[in-house]
Design an enzyme around this catalytic site. Structure first.
Site, short mmCIF file in Angstrom:
data_model
loop_
_atom_site.label_atom_id
_atom_site.label_comp_id
_atom_site.label_asym_id
_atom_site.label_seq_id
_atom_site.Cartn_x
_atom_site.Cartn_y
_atom_site.Cartn_z
N GLU A 258 10.40 15.40 15.19
CA GLU A 258 10.75 15.33 13.76
C GLU A 258 9.95 16.39 13.00
O GLU A 258 8.73 16.52 13.20
CB GLU A 258 10.38 13.93 13.23
CG GLU A 258 10.83 13.71 11.81
CD GLU A 258 10.50 12.29 11.32
OE1 GLU A 258 9.42 11.78 11.64
OE2 GLU A 258 11.33 11.71 10.60
N CYS B 101 14.03 10.28 6.15
CA CYS B 101 13.95 9.78 7.53
C CYS B 101 15.24 10.01 8.30
O CYS B 101 15.21 10.20 9.51
CB CYS B 101 13.57 8.31 7.53
SG CYS B 101 14.63 7.32 6.48
N GLY C 6 7.17 4.55 8.09
CA GLY C 6 6.37 5.76 8.26
C GLY C 6 6.64 6.39 9.61
O GLY C 6 7.71 6.19 10.19
N SER C 7 5.66 7.09 10.12
CA SER C 7 5.87 7.86 11.35
C SER C 7 5.75 6.97 12.59
O SER C 7 5.15 5.88 12.54
CB SER C 7 4.83 8.99 11.43
OG SER C 7 3.54 8.42 11.44
N LYS D 10 0.85 -1.20 0.00
CA LYS D 10 0.00 0.00 0.00
C LYS D 10 0.88 1.24 0.00
O LYS D 10 1.57 1.54 0.97
CB LYS D 10 -0.91 0.05 1.22
CG LYS D 10 -2.02 1.10 1.03
CD LYS D 10 -2.64 1.59 2.31
CE LYS D 10 -1.87 2.66 3.00
NZ LYS D 10 -1.71 3.91 2.25
N GLY E 10 3.24 3.83 13.32
CA GLY E 10 3.91 2.56 13.65
C GLY E 10 3.32 1.94 14.91
O GLY E 10 3.09 0.72 14.97
N GLU F 12 10.10 0.69 10.30
CA GLU F 12 11.15 1.69 10.01
C GLU F 12 10.49 3.04 10.23
O GLU F 12 9.66 3.47 9.42
CB GLU F 12 11.61 1.57 8.55
CG GLU F 12 12.35 0.29 8.22
CD GLU F 12 13.73 0.23 8.83
OE1 GLU F 12 14.21 1.25 9.39
OE2 GLU F 12 14.34 -0.84 8.79
#
Ligand code: NAD
Length: 499
Positions: free
Chosen positions: A396, A299, A243-244, A190, A248, A265
């Site tokens: 972030e 990232c 992703g974030s 996705k 996650g 990740e």
């Protein structure tokens, strides 16, 4: 195939061969509920078309297609799997220019950066994992019992849900699909809702490369609908997510239902530490590119800069000078130029973070605002004087924003670098090899770069300490992450020689 895209700015040729359906079981199909996602060019803010959006019924269908395909793919000879992965790599290169243009349109990457980051890096990953197909090994092992013959096998899990972010869509898709297929698993991928174009094109490549129907299913869709359905799906055995941190954690919770294997990740707040004995020319240029490349939407972007106090004034003056020279806006075409933020929502978030930083005491040395009023550009921004507990140092930003702080000596640098919930990347700039390697050993980070930043390669395991993730991708680590170990034990009759 279809040409159902609305066309803007002469991209009709680009869109002409782009599939317009979800790719499930080797066919392009319309979403069951007719769902759509707008495709917006972040360089202009224009809506240039729509992509299909999968609903839960489509996810069920994709998982079923994957389950069906797994029966044969997991038994396909490794050499055949390798041939197919290699062919995918060739096709990625063959269509490299189209893929770069699609990525530039969808993500806003400057064209030279898109050329470098899209097809070549994805092709490297497929070739690297093509080489692993026939090298997945178990062991024979002694036991403490007599006449027992035992060995281990590494076997695939089954259907893997693979959910990726928008910052480097094709590259991220390759990181996921290549080891998944090499190990005999099947994929339901996705892409992020903001960026679907190269994923749709990739479905074409999968078909052309001879990937059997259902082995790779590509289902654009919204995170809260298609992503959530995948994360909770009982037919999914493993989930690999990039992703974030927040998403996650949601995925890890959703995966509990059938105890899916999970690799994550996640985000980062990478520290970039420059000692006074560094090669300043290299360190200034490297620190600029570590945060401004791809607008900091990386990232491992080095968003916290720590510079030894004795060189801090000179270093900052040079960094500001460099930041002011970066080409930004519609002219941004070069590798190091600055494209837009991926979406208006993200641009507003980045600007909001800068404003929060200033309200909490930071000083803007350069940038700090939107560039122009067309597209979603944010000027390269350098902040100073921010407290270590302020929002811009802790959270972030995922934009072209670096927060600079002076330090006094090795321990001070290390303390500040390690003062984060994240631990994805860290860099150190010094001519002193001992200092560099002591720093590398002590810093709490999954990746450490010495006199460089952001070098990633399929041979090198990649992943985060702390809340930057679970597990590793790349290298043999991905082979382990996509396989489970089975132990086979046989009771033999006593050896005729011994009796
Ligand atoms: P995000 O977490 O918002 O979305 C990532 C993906 O998750 C998208 O495909 C999205 O649709 C999906 N998603 C959203 N909600 C979901 C849900 N409830 N269930 C299942 N899926 C859901 O992240 P983003 O904004 O797209 O990407 C930026 C983040 O990704 C940053 O934090 C960045 O650091 C991180 N990132 C990490 C790496 C890495 O390798 N560590 C690489 C690139 C990006």
């Amino acid at each position: 195939m279809s040409t159902a895209y609305a066309v803007a700015r002469g991209e009709s040729v680009l869109f002409a061969d782009l599939p317009s359906g979800l790719y499930i079981g080797g066919e392009w199909v319309k979403p069951a509920d007719g769902g759509q996602i707008d495709i917006i060019d972040p360089r202009t803010g224009e809506t240039v078309g729509t992509a299909p959006a999968a609903g839960t019924a489509d996810i069920d269908r994709a998982v079923a297609a994957g389950s069906q395909a797994f029966r044969t793919w997991s038994r396909t000879a490794p050499a055949e799997r390798a041939r197919i992965l290699w062919r995918i790599a060739d096709l990625l290169e063959q269509h490299g220019e189209t893929l770069a243009r699609l990525e530039a349109l969808d993500v806003g990457m400057p064209m030279d950066l898109a050329r470098e980051l899209t097809a070549p890096r994805a092709a490297d990953t497929f070739r690297y994992y093509a080489g692993w197909c026939g090298k997945i090994e178990g062991n024979t092992t002694q036991t403490s019992l007599p006449d027992v013959h035992a060995y281990t096998r590494r076997e695939p899990y089954g259907v893997c849900a693979q959910i990726v972010p928008w910052n480097a869509p094709l590259k991220m898709a390759a990181w996921k699909i290549a080891p998944c297929l090499a190990t005999g698993n099947v994929s339901v991928l996705k892409p992020a809702e903001d960026t679907n174009l190269t994923a749709l094109f990739l479905s074409r490549i999968m078909a052309e490369a001879g990937v059997p129907p259902g082995v790779v299913n590509i289902v654009p869709g919204y995170g809260a609908v298609a992503g959530a359905a995948l994360a909770a799906h009982p037919g999914v055995a493993k989930i690999a997510f990039t992703g974030s941190v927040g998403t996650g954690k949601t995925i890890a919770q959703a995966a509990l239902g059938n105890l899916k294997k999970v690799t994550l990740e996640l985000g980062g707040k990478s520290a970039n530490v420059v000692f006074a004995d560094a090669d300043l020319d290299r360190a200034v240029a490297g620190s600029a590119s570590a945060i401004f490349l791809h607008g900091g939407q990386v990232c491992v972007a080095a968003s916290r800069l720590y510079v030894e106090r004795s060189i801090y004034p000179e270093f900052m003056a040079r960094l500001v000078e460099l930041a002011k020279k970066i080409v930004i806006g519609r002219e941004a075409k070069g590798f190091a130029d600055l494209g837009p933020m991926v979406s208006e929502r993200h641009m507003r978030r980045v600007i909001g973070m800068i404003e929060t930083g200033v309200s909490e005491g930071a000083t803007v040395l350069t940038g700090g605002e939107r560039h122009g009023d067309e597209g979603f550009y944010v000027r390269p921004t350098i902040l100073a004087d921010a407290a270590q507990d302020s929002t811009v140092v802790r959270e972030e930003i995922f934009g072209p924003v670096v927060v600079a702080t002076p330090f006094d000596g090795f321990e001070d640098a290390l303390r500040m670098a390690n003062d984060s919930i994240y631990g994805l990347g860290a860099s150190v700039w010094t001519r002193d090899l001992s200092k560099a390697h002591h720093f590398a050993a002590e810093v709490q980070s999954g990746m450490v770069w010495i006199n460089s930043h952001g070098i990633l390669d399929p041979h090198l395991p990649f992943g985060g300490y702390r809340q930057s993730g679970w597990g590793r991708e790349f290298g043999k680590e991905s082979i382990d992450a996509y396989t489970q170990m089975k132990t086979v034990v046989t009771q033999l009759d006593p050896c005729p020689i011994a009796s």
